[in-house]
Structures are given as C-alpha cells and as structure tokens.
Write a protein that holds these residues in place. Structure first.
Motif, PDB file in Angstrom:
ATOM      1  N   MET A 128      12.299  25.464  -6.111  1.00  0.00           N
ATOM      2  CA  MET A 128      11.523  26.638  -6.496  1.00  0.00           C
ATOM      3  C   MET A 128      10.593  26.341  -7.675  1.00  0.00           C
ATOM      4  N   ARG A 129      11.035  25.513  -8.616  1.00  0.00           N
ATOM      5  CA  ARG A 129      10.150  25.110  -9.729  1.00  0.00           C
ATOM      6  C   ARG A 129       8.913  24.387  -9.200  1.00  0.00           C
ATOM      7  N   ARG A 130       9.133  23.465  -8.294  1.00  0.00           N
ATOM      8  CA  ARG A 130       8.009  22.708  -7.724  1.00  0.00           C
ATOM      9  C   ARG A 130       7.104  23.608  -6.886  1.00  0.00           C
ATOM     10  N   ALA A 131       7.702  24.519  -6.129  1.00  0.00           N
ATOM     11  CA  ALA A 131       6.905  25.439  -5.315  1.00  0.00           C
ATOM     12  C   ALA A 131       6.043  26.330  -6.212  1.00  0.00           C
ATOM     13  N   PRO A 191      -9.610  29.896  -7.084  1.00  0.00           N
ATOM     14  CA  PRO A 191      -9.549  31.302  -7.510  1.00  0.00           C
ATOM     15  C   PRO A 191     -10.250  32.253  -6.536  1.00  0.00           C
ATOM     16  N   GLY A 192     -11.346  31.838  -5.960  1.00  0.00           N
ATOM     17  CA  GLY A 192     -12.055  32.703  -5.008  1.00  0.00           C
ATOM     18  C   GLY A 192     -11.223  32.981  -3.771  1.00  0.00           C
ATOM     19  N   ALA A 193     -10.624  31.928  -3.230  1.00  0.00           N
ATOM     20  CA  ALA A 193      -9.773  32.099  -2.048  1.00  0.00           C
ATOM     21  C   ALA A 193      -8.559  32.958  -2.385  1.00  0.00           C
ATOM     22  N   PHE A 194      -7.997  32.766  -3.572  1.00  0.00           N
ATOM     23  CA  PHE A 194      -6.852  33.569  -3.986  1.00  0.00           C
ATOM     24  C   PHE A 194      -7.231  35.049  -4.063  1.00  0.00           C
ATOM     25  N   LEU A 195      -8.383  35.361  -4.662  1.00  0.00           N
ATOM     26  CA  LEU A 195      -8.825  36.753  -4.758  1.00  0.00           C
ATOM     27  C   LEU A 195      -9.114  37.343  -3.382  1.00  0.00           C
ATOM     28  N   ARG A 196      -9.725  36.551  -2.499  1.00  0.00           N
ATOM     29  CA  ARG A 196     -10.009  37.027  -1.143  1.00  0.00           C
ATOM     30  C   ARG A 196      -8.713  37.331  -0.396  1.00  0.00           C
ATOM     31  N   LEU A 197      -7.760  36.409  -0.459  1.00  0.00           N
ATOM     32  CA  LEU A 197      -6.478  36.627   0.220  1.00  0.00           C
ATOM     33  C   LEU A 197      -5.733  37.819  -0.360  1.00  0.00           C
ATOM     34  N   THR A 198      -5.782  37.971  -1.685  1.00  0.00           N
ATOM     35  CA  THR A 198      -5.123  39.115  -2.322  1.00  0.00           C
ATOM     36  C   THR A 198      -5.777  40.408  -1.862  1.00  0.00           C
ATOM     37  N   ALA A 207       2.026  26.380  -6.251  1.00  0.00           N
ATOM     38  CA  ALA A 207       1.309  27.631  -6.002  1.00  0.00           C
ATOM     39  C   ALA A 207       0.339  27.932  -7.132  1.00  0.00           C
ATOM     40  N   LEU A 208       0.788  27.784  -8.367  1.00  0.00           N
ATOM     41  CA  LEU A 208      -0.096  28.052  -9.508  1.00  0.00           C
ATOM     42  C   LEU A 208      -1.252  27.056  -9.560  1.00  0.00           C
ATOM     43  N   ALA A 209      -0.994  25.807  -9.193  1.00  0.00           N
ATOM     44  CA  ALA A 209      -2.075  24.812  -9.146  1.00  0.00           C
ATOM     45  C   ALA A 209      -3.098  25.191  -8.083  1.00  0.00           C
TER      46      ALA A 209
END
Length: 129
Positions: free
Chosen positions: A14-17, A29-36, A21-23
């Motif tokens: 879970m630490r590695r996951a 960031p754009g893809a993250f905002l779009r998916l969110t 994920a944060l990396a």
C-alpha cells in the motif's frame, strides 16, 4: 498484484501503491483533473454510456439542486448543516476511485426528497397564480 502483496506484505504494498499514485498525479495533473471531473459527473449524473440512466439521474440531480436552493433560506444553521454535510462529504471518495451507479444509492433518498421539494414549491406557485 496478489503475488506482490504476498511478497511485500500489505503495508509495504500500500505504501508503494500510494507513492506510485501520487507520482502519477504529479506527472499528469491535467489527466487527473479530467478523470476526477468525469467521476463527479458519473456520481451525480450516472454513466454517460447509458443515455436514459444519465438523463434520469441528471434531471433528478438538477431538481435536487433547485430544491436545495428553494429550501435553504427557510432553514436554520443546524438544519442546513444536516442537509449539506452529507451531500458534500459522502461522495468525496467516489470522486477519486472508480465509481459504479450503486454507490450513489445511499444518497438517493435525500436527493429524491430535495427534488420533490422543488416540484412541490412549483405546484404551490402554480396554485397561487
């Protein structure tokens, strides 16, 4: 993945996951905002690939928003909090993880009451006219 959990242990896995994920979020960031944004829409409007469900949920959500707008001025602070806190906080996790339509079910009672409130207020206005 199951082998990795077995080999590393659940905590390390879970630490590695989390790190991965944060990396990814930092690098995309754009893809993250779009998916969110897509997940927010999916939670409140339903699956876009099912047009009738999407339309029905969207109309219900819109009516509920109008119901909130009409009812909030009549409520004191405690009642506003009791109404708005669940609406604001319950879906937060589903904005970040894959969501299915059934995850919204616990909210549907409140959404239906708010939508009904909007419809009843329109009926009263029509009766007064």
């Amino acid at each position: 993945e199951a082998v990795l959990v077995r080999d590393w242990g659940e905590m390390e896995y879970m630490r590695r996951a989390r790190r991965d994920a944060l990396a990814w979020i930092t690098d995309n960031p754009g893809a993250f905002l779009r998916l969110t944004g897509e997940r927010v829409a999916h939670f409140w409007c339903g699956p876009a690939n099912e047009p009738w469900r999407f339309l029905g949920n969207s109309v219900l959500t819109l009516l509920a928003a109008l119901g909130i707008w009409r009812i909030l001025p009549r409520l004191d602070g405690a009642h506003r909090a009791a109404l708005l806190i669940p609406l604001a906080t319950f879906p937060l996790i589903y904005y970040l993880v894959p969501c299915t339509a059934r995850y919204r079910l616990p909210m549907d009672g409140l959404v239906l009451l708010l939508a009904g409130s909007a419809i009843v207020s329109w009926a009263k206005v029509a009766d007064d006219a």
